[in-house]
Motif scaffolding. Structure first.
Motif, PDB file in Angstrom:
ATOM      1  N   LYS A   1       0.821  -1.216   0.000  1.00  0.00           N
ATOM      2  CA  LYS A   1       0.000   0.000   0.000  1.00  0.00           C
ATOM      3  C   LYS A   1       0.857   1.268   0.000  1.00  0.00           C
TER       4      LYS A   1
ATOM      5  N   LYS B   1       1.960   1.225  -3.730  1.00  0.00           N
ATOM      6  CA  LYS B   1       0.689   1.871  -4.056  1.00  0.00           C
ATOM      7  C   LYS B   1      -0.175   1.007  -4.977  1.00  0.00           C
ATOM      8  N   LEU B   2      -0.236  -0.296  -4.661  1.00  0.00           N
ATOM      9  CA  LEU B   2      -1.060  -1.212  -5.442  1.00  0.00           C
ATOM     10  C   LEU B   2      -2.539  -0.908  -5.210  1.00  0.00           C
ATOM     11  N   LYS B   3      -3.319  -0.924  -6.273  1.00  0.00           N
ATOM     12  CA  LYS B   3      -4.733  -0.556  -6.195  1.00  0.00           C
ATOM     13  C   LYS B   3      -5.539  -1.484  -5.293  1.00  0.00           C
ATOM     14  N   ASP B   4      -5.197  -2.769  -5.260  1.00  0.00           N
ATOM     15  CA  ASP B   4      -5.969  -3.711  -4.446  1.00  0.00           C
ATOM     16  C   ASP B   4      -5.529  -3.748  -2.988  1.00  0.00           C
TER      17      ASP B   4
ATOM     18  N   LYS C   1      -5.835  -2.127   0.151  1.00  0.00           N
ATOM     19  CA  LYS C   1      -6.580  -1.127   0.927  1.00  0.00           C
ATOM     20  C   LYS C   1      -5.937  -0.887   2.288  1.00  0.00           C
TER      21      LYS C   1
END
Length: 108
Positions: free
Chosen positions: A38, A42-45, A47
């Motif tokens: 994250k 900064k991976l989209k999945d 959270k």
């Protein structure tokens, strides 16, 4: 006699299947960057914070997600800035993601 033969064949198949599973779950040593999916990647999945190992495979990157217990143990040290290191553990796949149950981490 036929029932005995069928039973023996089924038991043999189960033993062989169990043997192949444990062979797949053999410990591996992987080298790469231990970081946060994250905060740094900064991976989209992602959270929430997730500890991952990023390994270069030719021109691709393979991401191994630490299991929950391993994440808790190692995350604080790498959340804001990842570190190069060696990770020893058992790799499994769930869907398209690879997970590692970590037995040892050594940072460089």
């Amino acid at each position: 006699m036929r029932k005995t033969t069928v039973t023996v064949a089924l038991v043999a198949a189960i033993v062989l299947a169990a043997g192949s599973t444990s062979a797949q779950e053999k410990e591996q040593t992987l080298e790469g960057k231990v970081t946060c999916a994250k905060c740094e990647l900064k991976l989209k999945d992602a959270k929430d914070c997730q500890t991952v190992l990023v390994v270069k495979d030719g021109d691709k990157q393979v991401i191994y997600y630490f299991d929950a217990k391993s994440h808790k143990k190692y995350h604080k040290e790498i959340c804001e800035e990842g570190k190069e290191g060696t990770v020893v553990g058992t790799v499994t796949e769930k869907g398209k993601k690879k997970y590692i149950h970590v037995s040892k981490v050594e940072f460089k």
